[in-house]
Design a protein around this motif. Sequence first.
Motif, PDB file in Angstrom:
ATOM      1  N   PRO A 178       0.814  -1.220   0.000  1.00 32.70           N
ATOM      2  CA  PRO A 178       0.000   0.000   0.000  1.00 32.70           C
ATOM      3  C   PRO A 178       0.850   1.274   0.000  1.00 32.70           C
ATOM      4  O   PRO A 178       1.867   1.349   0.698  1.00 32.70           O
ATOM      5  CB  PRO A 178      -0.816  -0.100   1.296  1.00 32.70           C
ATOM      6  CG  PRO A 178      -0.315  -1.270   2.041  1.00 32.70           C
ATOM      7  CD  PRO A 178       0.550  -2.081   1.149  1.00 32.70           C
ATOM      8  N   THR A 179       0.418   2.244  -0.799  1.00 33.10           N
ATOM      9  CA  THR A 179       1.121   3.524  -0.867  1.00 33.10           C
ATOM     10  C   THR A 179       1.196   4.178   0.511  1.00 33.10           C
ATOM     11  O   THR A 179       2.159   4.861   0.832  1.00 33.10           O
ATOM     12  CB  THR A 179       0.369   4.479  -1.819  1.00 33.10           C
ATOM     13  OG1 THR A 179      -0.016   3.754  -2.967  1.00 33.10           O
ATOM     14  CG2 THR A 179       1.241   5.632  -2.227  1.00 33.10           C
ATOM     15  N   GLU A 180       0.154   3.950   1.308  1.00 35.04           N
ATOM     16  CA  GLU A 180       0.124   4.582   2.628  1.00 35.04           C
ATOM     17  C   GLU A 180       1.290   4.125   3.501  1.00 35.04           C
ATOM     18  O   GLU A 180       1.785   4.887   4.325  1.00 35.04           O
ATOM     19  CB  GLU A 180      -1.193   4.266   3.344  1.00 35.04           C
ATOM     20  CG  GLU A 180      -2.403   4.980   2.758  1.00 35.04           C
ATOM     21  CD  GLU A 180      -3.031   4.192   1.613  1.00 35.04           C
ATOM     22  OE1 GLU A 180      -2.370   3.273   1.075  1.00 35.04           O
ATOM     23  OE2 GLU A 180      -4.175   4.495   1.260  1.00 35.04           O
ATOM     24  N   LEU A 181       1.705   2.855   3.314  1.00 31.59           N
ATOM     25  CA  LEU A 181       2.850   2.377   4.094  1.00 31.59           C
ATOM     26  C   LEU A 181       4.115   3.139   3.681  1.00 31.59           C
ATOM     27  O   LEU A 181       4.937   3.509   4.515  1.00 31.59           O
ATOM     28  CB  LEU A 181       3.044   0.876   3.904  1.00 31.59           C
ATOM     29  CG  LEU A 181       4.187   0.271   4.715  1.00 31.59           C
ATOM     30  CD1 LEU A 181       3.920   0.377   6.201  1.00 31.59           C
ATOM     31  CD2 LEU A 181       4.421  -1.178   4.335  1.00 31.59           C
ATOM     32  N   LYS A 182       4.220   3.387   2.370  1.00 29.29           N
ATOM     33  CA  LYS A 182       5.364   4.156   1.891  1.00 29.29           C
ATOM     34  C   LYS A 182       5.306   5.573   2.426  1.00 29.29           C
ATOM     35  O   LYS A 182       6.318   6.128   2.845  1.00 29.29           O
ATOM     36  CB  LYS A 182       5.361   4.184   0.359  1.00 29.29           C
ATOM     37  CG  LYS A 182       5.537   2.820  -0.267  1.00 29.29           C
ATOM     38  CD  LYS A 182       5.885   2.995  -1.715  1.00 29.29           C
ATOM     39  CE  LYS A 182       4.964   2.217  -2.608  1.00 29.29           C
ATOM     40  NZ  LYS A 182       5.108   2.588  -4.010  1.00 29.29           N
ATOM     41  N   GLU A 183       4.099   6.155   2.393  1.00 31.19           N
ATOM     42  CA  GLU A 183       3.948   7.514   2.909  1.00 31.19           C
ATOM     43  C   GLU A 183       4.326   7.567   4.382  1.00 31.19           C
ATOM     44  O   GLU A 183       5.015   8.496   4.823  1.00 31.19           O
ATOM     45  CB  GLU A 183       2.503   7.984   2.716  1.00 31.19           C
ATOM     46  CG  GLU A 183       2.145   8.215   1.262  1.00 31.19           C
ATOM     47  CD  GLU A 183       0.709   8.675   1.086  1.00 31.19           C
ATOM     48  OE1 GLU A 183      -0.047   8.670   2.074  1.00 31.19           O
ATOM     49  OE2 GLU A 183       0.339   9.037  -0.043  1.00 31.19           O
ATOM     50  N   ALA A 184       3.888   6.551   5.142  1.00 29.27           N
ATOM     51  CA  ALA A 184       4.190   6.526   6.572  1.00 29.27           C
ATOM     52  C   ALA A 184       5.698   6.482   6.785  1.00 29.27           C
ATOM     53  O   ALA A 184       6.238   7.200   7.635  1.00 29.27           O
ATOM     54  CB  ALA A 184       3.526   5.325   7.230  1.00 29.27           C
ATOM     55  N   THR A 185       6.385   5.669   5.994  1.00 25.87           N
ATOM     56  CA  THR A 185       7.837   5.547   6.156  1.00 25.87           C
ATOM     57  C   THR A 185       8.550   6.841   5.776  1.00 25.87           C
ATOM     58  O   THR A 185       9.412   7.328   6.500  1.00 25.87           O
ATOM     59  CB  THR A 185       8.377   4.402   5.280  1.00 25.87           C
ATOM     60  OG1 THR A 185       7.541   3.255   5.454  1.00 25.87           O
ATOM     61  CG2 THR A 185       9.788   4.054   5.662  1.00 25.87           C
ATOM     62  N   VAL A 199      11.812  -1.212   4.951  1.00 24.16           N
ATOM     63  CA  VAL A 199      10.370  -1.453   5.087  1.00 24.16           C
ATOM     64  C   VAL A 199       9.808  -2.317   3.953  1.00 24.16           C
ATOM     65  O   VAL A 199       9.201  -3.352   4.201  1.00 24.16           O
ATOM     66  CB  VAL A 199       9.607  -0.117   5.176  1.00 24.16           C
ATOM     67  CG1 VAL A 199       8.112  -0.352   5.217  1.00 24.16           C
ATOM     68  CG2 VAL A 199      10.059   0.648   6.422  1.00 24.16           C
TER      69      VAL A 199
END
Lengths: 296, 251
Positions: A178-185, A199
């Motif tokens: 998910p893009t959101e995981l990338k955004e979170a990182t 990650v």
Amino acid sequence: MYLLNRQQRHVVNYSWMLFSLLIIAFLPFMLFGGLYFKSFLLLKTHTLKDLIFLHSWHPSRGEFGFYPFIVGSIWVTLLAILISTPICLLTAINVTQYAKKRFLRIMHPVIDILAGIPSVVYGVWGILVIVPFISRYLGPWFGVQSMGYSILAGAFVLSVMIIPFILNIMIEIFRTIPTELKEATLSLGATKWQMVKHVLLRKALPGIIASVGFGLARAFGETMAVLMVVGNVIKVPHSVFDPGYTLPALIANNYGEVLSIPQYDSALMFAALLLLAVSLFFNLLMHFFIARYNKY
Amino acid sequence: METAIRIKDLNVFAGKTQILHDINVEIPKNKITVILGPSGCGKTTLLKCMNRLTDLYPELKVSGEILINDKNIFDPGADISKLRQSMGLLSQRPYPLPMTIYNNIAYALKLRGVRGRRKQSILVMDYLKQANLYEEVRKRLREPASRLSIGQQQRLCLARGLAVNPDIILADEPTSALDPISSRFIDEKFQEIKPHFTIVVVTHVLRQARRIADNVIFMYMGEVVEQGSASEFFENPKEEKTKSYLEGMFN
Ligand SMILES: Nc1ncnc2c1ncn2[C@@H]1O[C@H](COP(=O)(O)OP(=O)(O)O)[C@@H](O)[C@H]1O
Ligand SMILES: [Mg+2]
């Protein structure tokens, strides 16, 4: 209108579905059972340990040591995986995280084409390109004399063959993070490379293992292309430049030929049984690793 | 009143469609600013511009200026890692990193440059306590973060966001996926830490906005319709669109 009423049709449909399901569920057992039954003639006079670990292969004298074939198969397979896994991993990361979206769209048909090429074609390519390359350049470069037909040639051809399969799965895995995981990182201040390394790779690990397992199973059973370049010499190889022989090649080269030798037929069945057992083992191993790393 | 973030003439395009139109807003320091508006009006996009997560989407074209400490974040020389570390992010659903509970926070600390195991471990505990999570997880710090409940995960993400030591907190509908108790905790936490942080919260829930906002930015279809202090906005709205939104005409 109908021969059967609705309720009856329902029952019939259902029982057909159940029947098909059962057939598929039992297929592996039936294969196993059949092969075991067929190799019984050999197993009656030889212990499993002897069959697996003895080096001498003289069917006419009743000596059936599968060791050279097993070692040949394992070398070719592991080498092929060793070559193709890093290539696939780097490509998948590049295509999904760094390259333009356009690249991914080009990549898919290319992979499909590669996956669809018949293995004989890969074999011919191996004979024309890889074999001479090894005998003329790679061997001398390492100070080894090699005919070119070798474990290494088999591994090269095999690694190219399994790349599309492994790559396909890996791309899918990285694409679906998910893009959101990338955004979170990234929001923590990570650089893109830190994000990939710390990650994404960890998130993808179960899938990466699964794809490698899939490649392993395919590589181990691949027959034609390997048979064409591996040399087919029944001897335990001592270096990757030595020729070798694989289990699938043993079956393909000899089945239906030398039936005059007693137990030969049965020995080939045993080879098939070994193949099946090893792929099953790989499968279980992969499931174990996936379960182990899937907790995140 | 000091301004923490000043947005000037911000326009965002996705291909030919314009997502944000000439955004000009000022976000006051050490206050809770709520970005309010119906779904699809561009709230998330506006928030993502602030820490340049828009960079992840090559299809988005951003123009204009966002000034933080008088520096434009879109300047070619801007240090994006530093910029992002000055803002803790809380997203709509929690996305814990694929690591242990402990490492989720330790990783943020490492990126921030905190060295030394002892120092890290003290800070990890501290941030877990701040997010009111420590008591629940202290016996399972080495377990994967994904085993926590959604509410716990969101609090872990809050702790992780605080662990980069930000000045600003960006929260995109942070409570929309949570149970009432976790939601209330997050809202109350924002009130509590307000003196030390500039907090920007996106929501489409009017009730939540009323409850927590000091300052409101009301958006509709990619434009800022009205902005100002919460009391002014709710008691005495100036725009017709705001009035009808407050009367619940949009749902
Ligand atoms: N990367 C993108 N590409 C194309 N359109 C986008 C993209 N991101 C957002 N949009 C569009 O912009 C509009 C606003 O989206 P968003 O900022 O997520 O709204 P909100 O958070 O207020 O619900 C939506 O119509 C959405 O479809
Ligand atoms: Mg949104």
